[in-house]
Scaffold this motif. Sequence first.
Motif, PDB file in Angstrom:
ATOM      1  N   TYR A  53     -25.604  29.286  12.847  1.00  0.00           N
ATOM      2  CA  TYR A  53     -26.426  28.340  12.107  1.00  0.00           C
ATOM      3  C   TYR A  53     -25.962  26.912  12.323  1.00  0.00           C
ATOM      4  O   TYR A  53     -24.869  26.661  12.832  1.00  0.00           O
ATOM      5  N   THR A  54     -26.825  25.983  11.917  1.00  0.00           N
ATOM      6  CA  THR A  54     -26.488  24.574  11.872  1.00  0.00           C
ATOM      7  C   THR A  54     -26.899  24.043  10.515  1.00  0.00           C
ATOM      8  O   THR A  54     -27.841  24.555   9.898  1.00  0.00           O
ATOM      9  N   LEU A  55     -26.182  23.059  10.016  1.00  0.00           N
ATOM     10  CA  LEU A  55     -26.501  22.418   8.737  1.00  0.00           C
ATOM     11  C   LEU A  55     -26.989  21.009   9.019  1.00  0.00           C
ATOM     12  O   LEU A  55     -26.269  20.203   9.613  1.00  0.00           O
ATOM     13  N   VAL A  56     -28.216  20.724   8.595  1.00  0.00           N
ATOM     14  CA  VAL A  56     -28.818  19.409   8.816  1.00  0.00           C
ATOM     15  C   VAL A  56     -29.199  18.797   7.474  1.00  0.00           C
ATOM     16  O   VAL A  56     -29.362  19.510   6.476  1.00  0.00           O
ATOM     17  N   ASP A  57     -29.335  17.478   7.453  1.00  0.00           N
ATOM     18  CA  ASP A  57     -29.818  16.813   6.252  1.00  0.00           C
ATOM     19  C   ASP A  57     -31.261  17.230   5.996  1.00  0.00           C
ATOM     20  O   ASP A  57     -32.002  17.563   6.931  1.00  0.00           O
ATOM     21  N   ALA A  58     -31.652  17.201   4.720  1.00  0.00           N
ATOM     22  CA  ALA A  58     -33.032  17.540   4.372  1.00  0.00           C
ATOM     23  C   ALA A  58     -33.983  16.674   5.185  1.00  0.00           C
ATOM     24  O   ALA A  58     -33.739  15.482   5.382  1.00  0.00           O
ATOM     25  N   PHE A  59     -35.060  17.265   5.683  1.00  0.00           N
ATOM     26  CA  PHE A  59     -35.974  16.532   6.564  1.00  0.00           C
ATOM     27  C   PHE A  59     -37.425  16.590   6.109  1.00  0.00           C
ATOM     28  O   PHE A  59     -38.250  15.837   6.596  1.00  0.00           O
ATOM     29  N   ALA A  60     -37.766  17.469   5.194  1.00  0.00           N
ATOM     30  CA  ALA A  60     -39.148  17.603   4.749  1.00  0.00           C
ATOM     31  C   ALA A  60     -39.456  16.554   3.680  1.00  0.00           C
ATOM     32  O   ALA A  60     -38.599  16.242   2.848  1.00  0.00           O
ATOM     33  N   ASP A  61     -40.677  16.027   3.703  1.00  0.00           N
ATOM     34  CA  ASP A  61     -41.095  15.104   2.643  1.00  0.00           C
ATOM     35  C   ASP A  61     -41.009  15.792   1.291  1.00  0.00           C
ATOM     36  O   ASP A  61     -40.617  15.200   0.301  1.00  0.00           O
ATOM     37  N   GLU A  62     -41.399  17.058   1.271  1.00  0.00           N
ATOM     38  CA  GLU A  62     -41.298  17.895   0.079  1.00  0.00           C
ATOM     39  C   GLU A  62     -40.771  19.241   0.527  1.00  0.00           C
ATOM     40  O   GLU A  62     -41.301  19.837   1.477  1.00  0.00           O
ATOM     41  N   GLU A  63     -39.718  19.739  -0.122  1.00  0.00           N
ATOM     42  CA  GLU A  63     -39.148  21.025   0.273  1.00  0.00           C
ATOM     43  C   GLU A  63     -40.214  22.112   0.206  1.00  0.00           C
ATOM     44  O   GLU A  63     -40.980  22.167  -0.755  1.00  0.00           O
ATOM     45  N   PRO A  64     -40.281  22.970   1.218  1.00  0.00           N
ATOM     46  CA  PRO A  64     -41.337  23.968   1.269  1.00  0.00           C
ATOM     47  C   PRO A  64     -41.209  25.087   0.239  1.00  0.00           C
ATOM     48  O   PRO A  64     -42.175  25.785  -0.041  1.00  0.00           O
ATOM     49  N   GLY A  65     -40.030  25.283  -0.316  1.00  0.00           N
ATOM     50  CA  GLY A  65     -39.837  26.396  -1.230  1.00  0.00           C
ATOM     51  C   GLY A  65     -39.710  27.707  -0.473  1.00  0.00           C
ATOM     52  O   GLY A  65     -39.909  27.771   0.740  1.00  0.00           O
ATOM     53  N   LEU A  66     -39.373  28.745  -1.181  1.00  0.00           N
ATOM     54  CA  LEU A  66     -39.130  30.040  -0.566  1.00  0.00           C
ATOM     55  C   LEU A  66     -40.446  30.703  -0.163  1.00  0.00           C
ATOM     56  O   LEU A  66     -41.374  30.812  -0.961  1.00  0.00           O
ATOM     57  N   GLU A  67     -40.529  31.115   1.106  1.00  0.00           N
ATOM     58  CA  GLU A  67     -41.677  31.856   1.642  1.00  0.00           C
ATOM     59  C   GLU A  67     -41.108  32.998   2.487  1.00  0.00           C
ATOM     60  O   GLU A  67     -40.061  32.853   3.093  1.00  0.00           O
ATOM     61  N   ASN A  68     -41.831  34.092   2.579  1.00  0.00           N
ATOM     62  CA  ASN A  68     -41.427  35.198   3.436  1.00  0.00           C
ATOM     63  C   ASN A  68     -39.922  35.482   3.288  1.00  0.00           C
ATOM     64  O   ASN A  68     -39.180  35.494   4.276  1.00  0.00           O
ATOM     65  N   PRO A  69     -39.455  35.708   2.054  1.00  0.00           N
ATOM     66  CA  PRO A  69     -38.017  35.790   1.804  1.00  0.00           C
ATOM     67  C   PRO A  69     -37.390  37.123   2.203  1.00  0.00           C
ATOM     68  O   PRO A  69     -38.055  38.162   2.230  1.00  0.00           O
ATOM     69  N   THR A  70     -36.101  37.043   2.487  1.00  0.00           N
ATOM     70  CA  THR A  70     -35.295  38.254   2.695  1.00  0.00           C
ATOM     71  C   THR A  70     -33.840  37.943   2.389  1.00  0.00           C
ATOM     72  O   THR A  70     -33.418  36.782   2.439  1.00  0.00           O
ATOM     73  N   ILE A  71     -33.085  39.002   2.100  1.00  0.00           N
ATOM     74  CA  ILE A  71     -31.621  38.928   2.044  1.00  0.00           C
ATOM     75  C   ILE A  71     -31.017  39.889   3.063  1.00  0.00           C
ATOM     76  O   ILE A  71     -29.809  40.034   3.136  1.00  0.00           O
ATOM     77  N   THR A  72     -31.887  40.532   3.865  1.00  0.00           N
ATOM     78  CA  THR A  72     -31.425  41.479   4.891  1.00  0.00           C
ATOM     79  C   THR A  72     -32.110  41.186   6.224  1.00  0.00           C
ATOM     80  O   THR A  72     -32.912  41.984   6.714  1.00  0.00           O
TER      81      THR A  72
END
Length: 167
Positions: A53-72
């Motif tokens: 992974y990479t960690l970047v600064d927030a880039f969206a005008d508005e955070e998209p929120g959780l979609e198509n979620p998974t923990i696996t």
Amino acid sequence: MARYIDITLTRRGVTCVAKLLDAEAPRTCDAVWNSLPLGVNAFHAKYARNEIYTLVDAFADEEPGLENPTITPIPGDVMYFEFAPWQLTPSTHGYGDVDTPAQGKIDLAVFYGRNNLLLNADFGFVPGTVFATIVRGLDEIAEASNDLWLRGVEGEVLRFDRHDGEL
């Protein structure tokens, strides 16, 4: 029309191609697509198992929120996570020095192997948005990711770009 992105480990010179999952995660796909290119330092997961992974600064005008979620996540999943400053403190996670205030980040992650579980010892399960799936180059990115795990991440960049060209 399908949209594709290139995901590259720049130092190792390995690129895979992922198809955006516009139907399943439209807000996240648009946010990522409209902000490309993205990517800085590459990391290999400590807990999730087969993840870079990479960690970047927030880039969206508005955070998209959780979609198509998974923990696996499964091999080939490309995911988006939003982390608040308290979740990635320099003293506990090593992202910066202890004198640097914690900052929220967006985690763009690639899963290259099986048996992943998004569980963080500090705060439990970590659901994220699956926004793309690798359609070409999974074996190559997996091999390079294993090399990242064995030989270290120093000097490596995980970069996300729009894909130009044929599949």
